[in-house]
Design a protein around this motif. Structure first.
Motif, mmCIF file in Angstrom:
data_model
loop_
_atom_site.group_PDB
_atom_site.id
_atom_site.type_symbol
_atom_site.label_atom_id
_atom_site.label_comp_id
_atom_site.label_asym_id
_atom_site.label_seq_id
_atom_site.Cartn_x
_atom_site.Cartn_y
_atom_site.Cartn_z
ATOM 1 N N PRO A 58 29.424 -80.526 37.269
ATOM 2 C CA PRO A 58 28.949 -80.591 35.881
ATOM 3 C C PRO A 58 28.411 -79.201 35.509
ATOM 4 C CG PRO A 58 27.693 -82.049 37.390
ATOM 5 C CD PRO A 58 28.416 -81.040 38.220
ATOM 6 N N ASP A 59 29.202 -78.471 34.757
ATOM 7 C CA ASP A 59 28.909 -77.049 34.482
ATOM 8 C C ASP A 59 27.542 -76.881 33.807
ATOM 9 O OD1 ASP A 59 29.051 -74.331 33.321
ATOM 10 O OD2 ASP A 59 31.167 -74.430 33.870
ATOM 11 N N GLY A 60 26.749 -75.948 34.328
ATOM 12 C CA GLY A 60 25.471 -75.619 33.678
ATOM 13 C C GLY A 60 24.461 -76.750 33.654
ATOM 14 N N GLY B 17 27.696 -65.956 36.164
ATOM 15 C CA GLY B 17 28.819 -66.391 35.326
ATOM 16 C C GLY B 17 29.534 -67.561 35.979
ATOM 17 N N SER B 18 30.271 -68.326 35.170
ATOM 18 C CA SER B 18 31.019 -69.465 35.711
ATOM 19 C C SER B 18 32.097 -68.997 36.685
ATOM 20 C CB SER B 18 31.659 -70.257 34.579
ATOM 21 O OG SER B 18 30.648 -70.839 33.802
ATOM 22 N N ASP B 19 32.536 -67.744 36.541
ATOM 23 C CA ASP B 19 33.555 -67.206 37.447
ATOM 24 C C ASP B 19 32.987 -66.955 38.844
ATOM 25 O OD1 ASP B 19 31.906 -65.270 36.401
ATOM 26 O OD2 ASP B 19 33.519 -64.016 35.610
ATOM 27 N N THR C 243 28.424 -80.186 29.678
ATOM 28 C CA THR C 243 27.000 -79.972 29.951
ATOM 29 C C THR C 243 26.592 -78.520 29.677
ATOM 30 O OG1 THR C 243 27.864 -80.089 32.217
ATOM 31 C CG2 THR C 243 26.312 -81.780 31.555
ATOM 32 N N ASP C 244 27.471 -77.596 30.011
ATOM 33 C CA ASP C 244 27.190 -76.174 29.788
ATOM 34 C C ASP C 244 27.204 -75.850 28.289
ATOM 35 O OD1 ASP C 244 26.900 -73.408 30.791
ATOM 36 O OD2 ASP C 244 28.910 -73.129 29.973
ATOM 37 N N GLU C 245 28.193 -76.412 27.583
ATOM 38 C CA GLU C 245 28.286 -76.167 26.136
ATOM 39 C C GLU C 245 27.029 -76.673 25.435
ATOM 40 O OE1 GLU C 245 30.393 -74.505 24.333
ATOM 41 O OE2 GLU C 245 31.939 -74.097 25.806
ATOM 42 N N GLY D 248 24.075 -76.915 26.751
ATOM 43 C CA GLY D 248 23.016 -75.962 27.087
ATOM 44 C C GLY D 248 23.077 -74.713 26.224
ATOM 45 N N HIS D 249 24.292 -74.160 26.065
ATOM 46 C CA HIS D 249 24.461 -72.958 25.242
ATOM 47 C C HIS D 249 24.088 -73.206 23.790
ATOM 48 C CE1 HIS D 249 26.154 -70.202 28.097
ATOM 49 N NE2 HIS D 249 27.057 -71.082 28.477
ATOM 50 N N SER D 250 24.339 -74.429 23.321
ATOM 51 C CA SER D 250 24.049 -74.740 21.930
ATOM 52 C C SER D 250 22.613 -75.221 21.745
ATOM 53 C CB SER D 250 25.017 -75.814 21.417
ATOM 54 O OG SER D 250 26.345 -75.441 21.681
ATOM 55 N N ASP E 140 27.591 -75.262 38.703
ATOM 56 C CA ASP E 140 27.808 -73.881 39.095
ATOM 57 C C ASP E 140 26.531 -73.050 38.922
ATOM 58 O OD1 ASP E 140 28.082 -74.438 36.414
ATOM 59 O OD2 ASP E 140 29.872 -73.219 36.111
ATOM 60 N N HIS E 141 25.749 -73.420 37.909
ATOM 61 C CA HIS E 141 24.520 -72.669 37.621
ATOM 62 C C HIS E 141 23.649 -73.481 36.684
ATOM 63 C CE1 HIS E 141 26.459 -72.082 33.806
ATOM 64 N NE2 HIS E 141 27.529 -71.617 34.451
ATOM 65 N N TYR E 142 22.445 -73.011 36.417
ATOM 66 C CA TYR E 142 21.580 -73.576 35.374
ATOM 67 C C TYR E 142 22.029 -73.005 34.024
ATOM 68 C CZ TYR E 142 17.586 -75.428 38.143
ATOM 69 O OH TYR E 142 16.768 -76.143 38.955
ATOM 70 N N THR F 264 21.478 -69.752 27.821
ATOM 71 C CA THR F 264 22.412 -68.980 28.645
ATOM 72 C C THR F 264 22.162 -69.283 30.120
ATOM 73 O OG1 THR F 264 23.426 -66.812 28.967
ATOM 74 C CG2 THR F 264 21.030 -66.847 28.801
ATOM 75 N N HIS F 265 23.032 -68.718 30.970
ATOM 76 C CA HIS F 265 22.958 -69.026 32.396
ATOM 77 C C HIS F 265 21.804 -68.292 33.079
ATOM 78 C CE1 HIS F 265 27.665 -69.324 32.181
ATOM 79 N NE2 HIS F 265 27.055 -70.132 31.339
ATOM 80 N N ILE F 266 21.257 -68.916 34.123
ATOM 81 C CA ILE F 266 20.350 -68.192 35.011
ATOM 82 C C ILE F 266 20.798 -68.430 36.462
ATOM 83 C CG2 ILE F 266 18.370 -68.232 33.430
ATOM 84 C CD1 ILE F 266 17.203 -70.460 35.282
HETATM 85 ZN ZN ZN Z 1 28.324 -71.245 30.227
#
Ligand code: ZN
Length: 400
Positions: free
Chosen positions: A8-10, A55-57, A295-297, A299-301, A339-341, A348-350
């Motif tokens: 689940p991304d982010g 980054g997600s990469d 989940t990441d989207e 978070g970004h929004s 992948d990350h918070y 944004t990612h941390i």
């Molecule tokens: Zn992201």
């Protein structure tokens, strides 16, 4: 033995007032994740090596079992691979976002999540205006596109991630370094062909943000990655993700890249279809890697409720059915890890260590705790080299 990874991304987050000072994961109703965490190993995982950016990469490489320190060469070459773009040894590839600029402010890194169809026309216009044999634009999904610079691997361009500078003046963040003039020029001049484009006129009428500028970032050269089945004893893998980046990684690893109808990379993605296709793929693959971007989207929004809802859908439609299937078919191992918070408050990612669950038919440890960020920290189980979790998945928790 069958293997599965659910990402689940982010997912990782901080307590949010709107959710009663709980994180979205704590606030969400997640009976399946909680059960797996209780009956398996719960801990934290460092997916971002020291000195690298979250980054997600970078994090995706870690989760797939590769040390980003030794094989990461940039994000865009990975996305290019998923679009079938041939990247030569001497080429450099950049991510080309469609963004919304208002005056001198970069207002939205995603141009209001412009649709893939609209974006295709806009990128075609940019390509007609600025494309050459050495500068080739390729449309991708939604706001995510590619600029291929033939024989451009000597460019030393530093770029800013557009999602990190939202709401800020963009001028100070324009590309810098050797060869950057051309990228700055493309960015600024793209407004002249996009601002009054019929698609943007239509978007304005519909009350949507304009996709009126490109933003170039994440440049890199072709990576050298050892195929997964060579690195991990003949294991045949596959990836399910709506995101070009992870599909691209899958291509480089020699995994099957499975397209799921209805997988959008956004809140409206078809969660059930992802599980169905994962189960189907496991008939002849040994390992399936299921990634969910929603989940990441969220978070970004900065949308706490959307993030909570996305977590609940992942729990119900993916974690439950996939784990059920694995258990019924025989021996298996599974890990769940973001992948990350992407803290909703930060948008944004941390790089903090992420909470993970590791469970399988041969897992002896039971954490006894539900799946939350705090519980994962409290167990004291920590995997510092994120890429080693895949090794443990394939060889067993005690292999290392
Ligand atoms: Zn992201």
């Amino acid at each position: 033995m069958k293997y599965a990874v659910i990402v689940p991304d982010g997912l990782g987050d901080w307590p949010i007032a709107e959710l009663g000072n709980k994180t979205p994961l704590e606030a969400a109703h997640t009976p399946n994740l909680d059960q797996l965490a209780k009956e398996g190993i719960l801990g934290t995982l460092q997916t971002v090596p020291p000195g690298m950016y979250p980054g997600s990469d970078v994090c995706g490489l870690s989760l797939m079992g590769y040390d980003p320190k030794s094989c990461y060469t940039g994000r865009a070459p990975l996305e290019a691979a998923s679009l079938g773009i041939k990247v030569g040894e001497e080429d450099k590839v950049f991510r080309c976002n469609l963004v919304t600029a208002k005056g001198d402010i970069l207002e939205d890194y995603s141009a209001g999540h412009v649709s893939t169809e609209e974006a295709k026309e806009l990128i075609s216009t940019v390509s007609k205006a600025f494309g050459t044999k050495d500068l080739q634009f390729f449309p991708g999904k939604m706001y995510r596109h590619i600029l291929l610079c033939k024989k451009g691997n000597d460019f030393e361009v530093q770029t800013a991630q557009p999602h990190d500078i939202q709401g800020q003046k963009f001028e100070p963040h324009l590309p810098k370094g050797r060869g950057s003039d051309i990228f700055t020029k493309l960015t600024l001049e793209s407004r002249s062909v996009l601002e009054n484009h019929p698609i943007n006129q239509k978007r304005t009428k519909e009350g949507k943000s304009k996709a009126n500028m490109i933003w170039l970032w994440g440049g890199g050269v072709k990576p050298k990655l050892e195929p997964f089945h060579q690195k991990f004893k003949g294991i045949k893998g596959g990836v399910i993700s709506a995101v070009d980046l992870l599909q691209g990684l899958g291509h480089y690893l020699g995994w099957r890249v499975i397209q799921v109808p209805g997988a959008t990379g956004y809140f409206d993605t078809d969660y059930k279809a992802k599980a169905k296709y994962a189960i189907e793929a496991l008939k002849d693959l040994d390992l399936i890697f299921v990634h969910v971007e929603a989940t990441d989207e969220a978070g970004h929004s900065g949308l706490a409720q959307e993030k909570k809802k996305a977590i609940e859908r992942i729990d119900e439609a993916i974690v439950g059915p996939l784990h059920d299937h694995l258990r019924k078919q025989g021996s298996y191992r599974l890990f769940v890890a973001p992948d990350h918070y992407t803290p909703t408050a930060k948008k944004t990612h941390i790089a903090d260590p992420v909470p993970f669950i590791f469970i399988g038919s041969d897992t002896k440890v039971k954490s006894g705790k539900g799946y939350t960020e705090a519980n994962a920290k409290s167990t004291g189980v920590h995997v510092e080299k994120g890429y080693l979790l895949m090794r443990r998945l394939i060889e067993g928790w005690d292999a290392i």
